[in-house]
Write a protein that holds these residues in place. Structure first.
Motif, PDB file in Angstrom:
ATOM      1  N   ARG A 121       0.882  -1.057  -0.098  1.00 42.80           N
ATOM      2  CA  ARG A 121       0.015  -0.034   0.049  1.00 42.80           C
ATOM      3  C   ARG A 121       0.960   1.368   0.004  1.00 42.80           C
ATOM      4  O   ARG A 121       0.541   2.053  -0.536  1.00 42.80           O
ATOM      5  CB  ARG A 121      -0.738  -0.216   1.315  1.00 42.80           C
ATOM      6  N   LEU A 122       1.993   1.202   0.914  1.00 48.34           N
ATOM      7  CA  LEU A 122       2.901   2.475   0.679  1.00 48.34           C
ATOM      8  C   LEU A 122       3.445   2.471  -0.779  1.00 48.34           C
ATOM      9  O   LEU A 122       3.569   3.801  -0.994  1.00 48.34           O
ATOM     10  CB  LEU A 122       3.988   2.042   2.027  1.00 48.34           C
ATOM     11  N   ILE A 170       0.875   4.151  -2.846  1.00 47.94           N
ATOM     12  CA  ILE A 170       0.860   5.414  -2.570  1.00 47.94           C
ATOM     13  C   ILE A 170       1.833   6.429  -3.114  1.00 47.94           C
ATOM     14  O   ILE A 170       1.699   7.684  -3.585  1.00 47.94           O
ATOM     15  CB  ILE A 170       0.473   5.758  -1.082  1.00 47.94           C
ATOM     16  N   ALA A 171       3.121   5.924  -2.711  1.00 46.53           N
ATOM     17  CA  ALA A 171       4.404   6.707  -2.908  1.00 46.53           C
ATOM     18  C   ALA A 171       4.730   6.523  -4.431  1.00 46.53           C
ATOM     19  O   ALA A 171       5.796   7.065  -4.855  1.00 46.53           O
ATOM     20  CB  ALA A 171       5.421   6.359  -2.114  1.00 46.53           C
ATOM     21  N   TYR A 230       5.853   3.808  -6.312  1.00 49.38           N
ATOM     22  CA  TYR A 230       7.199   3.299  -6.548  1.00 49.38           C
ATOM     23  C   TYR A 230       6.821   1.789  -7.162  1.00 49.38           C
ATOM     24  O   TYR A 230       5.953   1.253  -6.922  1.00 49.38           O
ATOM     25  CB  TYR A 230       7.793   2.695  -5.280  1.00 49.38           C
TER      26      TYR A 230
END
Lengths: 179, 78
Positions: free
Chosen positions: A43-44, A47-48, A50
């Motif tokens: 999830r990170l 969002i970011a 990558y």
């Protein structure tokens, strides 16, 4: 393996799925740790924005979570500081769900692996110098993971030993003659 | 993006994920991310010796928020 394979499990496959990989209790927990960590990190990455895949493994009673991809250096940071921070948060996220302290290891694009090789070489070279000169050699400050790698490398060499001294974040390993 | 990233990172480590709120505050002194959580989760987000708050700031700085402060607002004190 499992004592209660049939009992109370007639409801269907959806129930069975969660305890299917139960080789033993510890291993099942570590697999679960990896899954929770993967959700948290995926999830990170989303969002970011990558591009990274997550590989899960279990090694020496520890869940290993590796983010693999290109251009992931920002997640490693200076001297691996961001990686350590992200590992810390991931462990907390896992603990939040399992209720058990996690020792999972997070790696990004093989950073820890590469650092391990580098540190082993440094430890071995320094130990040789100590054996020749007889003088103790302090190394630069390192994080707990790095110090462990150095201690392990020194332990494999006869005639020298290692100690940690100082306070975090300046705690460092000293290699000295083993009398 | 940074608000969302921080919100996600925090929601995963607290007992009351629905009470997590992150706002970007912009003023003369620069940008900062203000974090509000359920009072019971304050300790979680700050951590022993501020360790968790520091980890949150480190990751946010890493994924694009260089130099941006992360402040945990103590709601009880308002």
């Amino acid at each position: 393996m499992s004592e209660t394979e049939v009992v109370g499990n007639s409801a269907g496959d959806d129930v069975a799925e969660t305890d299917a990989p139960e080789v033993d209790g510890v291993n099942a927990l570590l697999v679960q740790e990896g899954d929770i960590a993967a959700d948290y990190l995926e999830r990170l990455l989303d969002i970011a924005d990558y591009d990274g895949d997550i590989d899960l493994d279990v090694e020496n009673d520890r869940a290993i979570v590796a983010i693999v991809g290109t251009d992931l250096q920002p997640l490693v940071g200076n001297r691996g500081e961001t990686l350590d921070a992200l590992q810390e948060l991931t462990r907390l996220a896992v603990q939040q769900k399992t209720g058990t302290r996690s020792r999972l290891m997070l790696d990004v694009s093989g950073h820890r692996q590469a650092r391990r090789v580098e540190l082993s070489t440094l430890a071995t070279d320094t130990a040789r110098r100590v054996l020749e000169s007889g003088e103790a050699a302090p190394l630069t400050p390192m994080n707990p993971f790095e110090r462990k790698v150095v201690h392990d490398a020194v332990a494999a060499i006869d005639g020298v030993r290692s100690e940690s001294e100082g306070e975090e974040p300046n705690r460092r390993v000293v290699i000295l003659i083993d009398k | 993006m940074l608000e969302e990233a921080l919100e996600h990172l925090i929601r995963g480590i607290v007992d009351h994920p629905d009470d997590v709120q992150v706002d970007m505050v912009d003023n003369r002194r620069g940008q900062r991310l203000e974090v509000r959580v359920h009072p019971e989760d304050l300790g979680r987000v700050i951590g022993r010796n501020g360790r968790t708050a520091k980890a949150l700031r480190q990751v946010i700085n890493g994924v694009g928020g260089k130099g941006i402060r992360v402040d945990v607002v103590d709601v009880d004190r308002r």
